[in-house]
Design a protein around this motif. Structure first.
Motif, mmCIF file in Angstrom:
data_model
loop_
_atom_site.group_PDB
_atom_site.id
_atom_site.type_symbol
_atom_site.label_atom_id
_atom_site.label_comp_id
_atom_site.label_asym_id
_atom_site.label_seq_id
_atom_site.Cartn_x
_atom_site.Cartn_y
_atom_site.Cartn_z
ATOM 1 N N ASN A 200 -20.711 -8.195 17.498
ATOM 2 C CA ASN A 200 -19.694 -8.832 18.167
ATOM 3 C C ASN A 200 -18.335 -9.239 17.320
ATOM 4 O O ASN A 200 -17.200 -9.303 17.892
ATOM 5 N N LEU A 201 -18.397 -8.894 15.993
ATOM 6 C CA LEU A 201 -17.681 -9.168 15.159
ATOM 7 C C LEU A 201 -17.630 -8.009 13.947
ATOM 8 O O LEU A 201 -18.778 -7.510 13.754
ATOM 9 N N PRO A 202 -16.460 -7.798 13.172
ATOM 10 C CA PRO A 202 -16.504 -6.720 12.349
ATOM 11 C C PRO A 202 -17.323 -7.336 11.278
ATOM 12 O O PRO A 202 -17.473 -8.338 10.814
ATOM 13 N N ALA A 203 -17.924 -6.186 10.381
ATOM 14 C CA ALA A 203 -18.378 -6.410 9.186
ATOM 15 C C ALA A 203 -17.656 -6.975 8.069
ATOM 16 O O ALA A 203 -18.265 -7.669 7.075
ATOM 17 N N PHE A 204 -16.411 -6.637 7.903
ATOM 18 C CA PHE A 204 -15.480 -6.952 6.945
ATOM 19 C C PHE A 204 -14.184 -7.611 7.447
ATOM 20 O O PHE A 204 -13.333 -6.625 8.319
ATOM 21 N N VAL A 205 -13.960 -8.835 7.264
ATOM 22 C CA VAL A 205 -12.848 -9.435 7.809
ATOM 23 C C VAL A 205 -11.722 -9.914 6.796
ATOM 24 O O VAL A 205 -12.141 -10.461 5.721
ATOM 25 N N VAL A 206 -10.447 -9.811 6.720
ATOM 26 C CA VAL A 206 -9.409 -10.082 5.754
ATOM 27 C C VAL A 206 -8.401 -11.188 6.390
ATOM 28 O O VAL A 206 -8.141 -10.979 7.485
ATOM 29 N N MET A 207 -8.037 -12.096 5.612
ATOM 30 C CA MET A 207 -6.870 -13.103 5.933
ATOM 31 C C MET A 207 -6.009 -13.186 4.823
ATOM 32 O O MET A 207 -6.202 -13.108 3.519
ATOM 33 N N THR A 208 -4.648 -13.288 5.037
ATOM 34 C CA THR A 208 -3.537 -13.252 4.177
ATOM 35 C C THR A 208 -2.518 -14.588 4.243
ATOM 36 O O THR A 208 -1.644 -14.418 5.043
ATOM 37 N N PRO A 209 -3.292 -15.672 3.958
ATOM 38 C CA PRO A 209 -2.586 -16.898 4.315
ATOM 39 C C PRO A 209 -1.353 -17.036 3.471
ATOM 40 O O PRO A 209 -0.955 -16.450 2.541
ATOM 41 N N SER A 210 -0.541 -18.023 3.968
ATOM 42 C CA SER A 210 0.713 -18.415 3.671
ATOM 43 C C SER A 210 0.595 -19.129 1.975
ATOM 44 O O SER A 210 -0.842 -19.483 1.754
ATOM 45 N N TRP A 211 1.506 -19.650 1.389
ATOM 46 C CA TRP A 211 1.551 -20.035 -0.092
ATOM 47 C C TRP A 211 2.854 -20.870 -0.161
ATOM 48 O O TRP A 211 3.700 -20.738 0.264
ATOM 49 N N THR A 212 2.518 -21.950 -1.265
ATOM 50 C CA THR A 212 3.727 -22.826 -1.123
ATOM 51 C C THR A 212 4.425 -22.713 -2.639
ATOM 52 O O THR A 212 5.303 -23.402 -3.072
ATOM 53 N N GLY A 213 3.981 -21.984 -3.573
ATOM 54 C CA GLY A 213 4.347 -21.699 -4.885
ATOM 55 C C GLY A 213 5.447 -20.558 -4.977
ATOM 56 O O GLY A 213 6.411 -20.635 -4.160
ATOM 57 N N ARG A 214 5.749 -20.024 -5.773
ATOM 58 C CA ARG A 214 6.651 -18.888 -5.989
ATOM 59 C C ARG A 214 6.902 -18.026 -4.931
ATOM 60 O O ARG A 214 5.676 -17.200 -4.507
ATOM 61 N N LYS A 215 8.018 -17.923 -4.033
ATOM 62 C CA LYS A 215 8.110 -17.168 -2.909
ATOM 63 C C LYS A 215 8.155 -15.587 -3.176
ATOM 64 O O LYS A 215 7.672 -14.894 -2.245
ATOM 65 N N GLN A 216 8.695 -15.057 -4.251
ATOM 66 C CA GLN A 216 8.670 -13.755 -4.610
ATOM 67 C C GLN A 216 7.304 -13.207 -5.093
ATOM 68 O O GLN A 216 7.430 -12.993 -6.116
ATOM 69 N N ALA A 217 6.452 -13.146 -4.255
ATOM 70 C CA ALA A 217 5.197 -12.452 -4.206
ATOM 71 C C ALA A 217 4.997 -11.167 -4.330
ATOM 72 O O ALA A 217 5.748 -10.452 -3.705
ATOM 73 N N GLN A 218 3.989 -10.635 -4.974
ATOM 74 C CA GLN A 218 3.707 -9.156 -5.215
ATOM 75 C C GLN A 218 3.097 -9.005 -3.524
ATOM 76 O O GLN A 218 2.442 -9.680 -3.029
ATOM 77 N N ALA A 219 3.760 -7.729 -3.309
ATOM 78 C CA ALA A 219 3.129 -7.033 -1.794
ATOM 79 C C ALA A 219 1.591 -6.952 -2.152
ATOM 80 O O ALA A 219 0.960 -6.504 -2.861
ATOM 81 N N LEU A 220 1.048 -7.105 -0.578
ATOM 82 C CA LEU A 220 -0.273 -6.723 -0.429
ATOM 83 C C LEU A 220 -0.287 -5.502 0.449
ATOM 84 O O LEU A 220 0.286 -5.557 1.290
ATOM 85 N N TYR A 221 -1.123 -4.677 0.095
ATOM 86 C CA TYR A 221 -1.242 -3.335 0.767
ATOM 87 C C TYR A 221 -2.605 -3.092 1.438
ATOM 88 O O TYR A 221 -3.677 -3.629 0.908
ATOM 89 N N ASN A 222 -2.755 -2.530 2.705
ATOM 90 C CA ASN A 222 -3.917 -2.643 3.253
ATOM 91 C C ASN A 222 -5.083 -1.642 2.701
ATOM 92 O O ASN A 222 -6.322 -1.546 2.899
ATOM 93 N N ARG A 223 -4.495 -0.851 1.686
ATOM 94 C CA ARG A 223 -5.766 -0.082 0.888
ATOM 95 C C ARG A 223 -6.579 -0.999 0.094
ATOM 96 O O ARG A 223 -7.720 -0.745 -0.161
#
Length: 496
Positions: A200-223
């Protein structure tokens, strides 16, 4: 006359295009059909549903695993090892000295264009206090007081290294085994090879939470959680913090669950006809994904409802646990997924790219993750899940001993450093209370027990019962594997 030639007159540009597409369709589908026929002839068990891999490969695991599942806490942007786990007091004696005048340390190491133009590479000691903890005597920075409390639960590896020196190739490298895009991610390999434990759930789950440090963060790509050349059913499913946890989880207005079931049955009938005609395994994958999506409409809301958690558990994760989309909330969900036998959970926490203002930004980043990471380990221990759940914490490379930009004793920045960085691991087959590997007095070179990122991934696979050398997928005439073609090894010294 050729099957693809026009019957009357000269073909115009549009007709030529259609003919080219027909050729491509014919040959691609012929290949699929022949491949499907060959596959079906191998054995009665070699079915398209097996090829689409809803339940893993029949020969995996290769041996009895210590871990059934894994949780990867990925600190995207590269935490400074010098300010967290790799205590180097000797640097205080070299404050503001130019590393370029120490060729025995720097060697022929290439550096980024962000600091190569500086008039000097001034040594920057950590401004943070360190203390030894636990039976292992692990040194931990004051920035991580909760992590310091659990050093007897974890193994700290101080000698991880990589070749990539910039973020995008580096994070792609550690997540997929290659600096170039297009390869399958670690989670997809596990999903493909071991399959799902909860239908009933995927085998692989991803989360990309918020952060409070440097706001100009590197992008995350779904690859980074993509399946590459593996079946698309193996890719990660991203949970969102706002709206539906998964896109299109809710039915639109006027559609109830019974009607959705009826629509899905009719769509499946059409897809089954396509499979019978062409034998394309991706069609089978679409059927399975659609069925999973239907089941997730019931399972995901239950997963994300934390109202039944005790106050003691919620308090252990800190106040941010009540804010959807934070690292703390994601860690609690990761524990709930472990309880529900999700195979692989990966949490990408961004903002660890401290080229400047380490005094402010790094402290914020550590506050985001310190208590929640500790609570996750304690929660897994409390529920008995840590024994067969592997937890990994770390980034894509380390930070330099020299300063980028202006240096003071109270603040500084650090550039990218691939030669060494720190990670920690816990649970599922890893020895607790161990510090492994060592670097020189400048945290610039590994001097004891080097661990390449391919070795790290081989170790993760080993904990889950997989021999990384035997775990391959044929693509473009090559036997692809997560750990590349050179000789790599699991780090047996840190394993139970």
């Amino acid at each position: 006359m050729s099957l693809f030639e026009p019957q009357f007159g000269e073909a115009g540009p549009q007709q030529q295009y259609r003919l080219q597409q027909a050729r491509r369709h014919f040959f691609s589908q012929s290949a699929v059909g022949l491949g499907g026929a060959a596959l079906a002839s191998l054995s009665p068990a070699a079915s398209l549903s097996t090829f689409a891999n809803s339940s893993g490969l029949p020969d995996l695991p290769h041996f009895a695993p210590k871990a059934k599942r894994a949780i990867y806490l990925f600190m995207a942007g590269a935490p400074s090892q010098l300010d967290t786990f790799d205590y180097k007091p000797v640097l205080n004696d070299h404050f503001n000295q130019d590393l370029r005048k120490m060729p025995e340390i720097q060697g022929n190491q290439r550096i980024t264009t962000m600091t190569s133009g500086q008039s000097s590479l001034p040594i920057a000691p950590s401004k943070f206090k360190f203390q030894q903890y636990g039976e292992s005597g692990a040194w931990v920075s004051e920035l991580l007081p909760h992590t310091a409390k659990m050093v007897d639960d974890i193994t700290i590896v101080k000698s991880v290294h990589t070749e990539a020196i910039n973020h995008d190739p580096a994070i792609t490298y550690i997540c997929t085994g290659n600096q170039l895009p297009g390869r399958a991610s670690l989670g997809s390999w596990l999903s493909y090879g071991l399959g799902a434990m909860n239908e009933n759930l995927p085998a692989f789950v991803v989360m990309t939470p918020s952060w409070t440090g440097r706001k100009q963060a590197q992008a995350l790509y779904n690859r980074l959680w993509g399946s590459g050349f593996l079946p698309t059913s193996s890719q990660g499913v991203a949970l969102r913090s706002q709206g539906d946890p998964v896109l299109f989880l809710s039915n639109p207005a006027g559609i109830d669950r019974n009607l959705r079931r009826s629509m899905l049955d009719r769509l499946n009938n059409l897809n089954e006809q396509t499979i019978a005609q062409y034998g394309d395994p991706e069609t089978q994958a679409r059927i399975e994904q659609a069925e999973m999506a239907f089941r997730m409409q019931a399972s995901v809301p239950e997963l994300t409802d934390i109202s039944g958690e005790s106050k003691a558990v919620l308090d252990s994760y800190g106040p941010d646990v009540h804010k959807p989309g934070t690292f703390a909330a994601s860690c609690l969900l990761a524990r709930r997924m472990a309880e529900r036998d999700v195979r692989f959970v990966q949490i990408f926490h961004r903002g660890w790219d401290q080229h400047g203002n380490i005094a402010g930004d790094l402290a914020s980043q550590c506050r985001d993750v310190d208590q929640a990471s500790w609570a996750l380990i304690q929660d897994l221990k409390r529920t008995g899940l840590l024994e067969d759940t592997l937890v990994i914490w770390g980034g894509e490379f380390g930070r330099t001993a020299y300063c980028q930009g202006k240096l003071t004793k109270e603040n500084y920045g650090r550039d990218h450093h691939p030669r060494n960085f720190c990670i920690w691991m816990a649970g599922g087959g890893v020895k607790p209370g161990l510090v492994y590997g060592e670097t020189d007095d400048f945290s610039y070179n590994v001097v004891e027990n080097p661990v390449h990122i391919h070795d790290l991934n081989a170790t993760i696979l080993h904990c889950l019962g997989i021999d990384h050398e035997r775990f391959t997928f044929k693509f473009q005439g090559l036997d692809m594997r997560l750990t590349g073609v050179e000789e790599q090894r699991p780090v047996h010294d840190i394993l139970l």
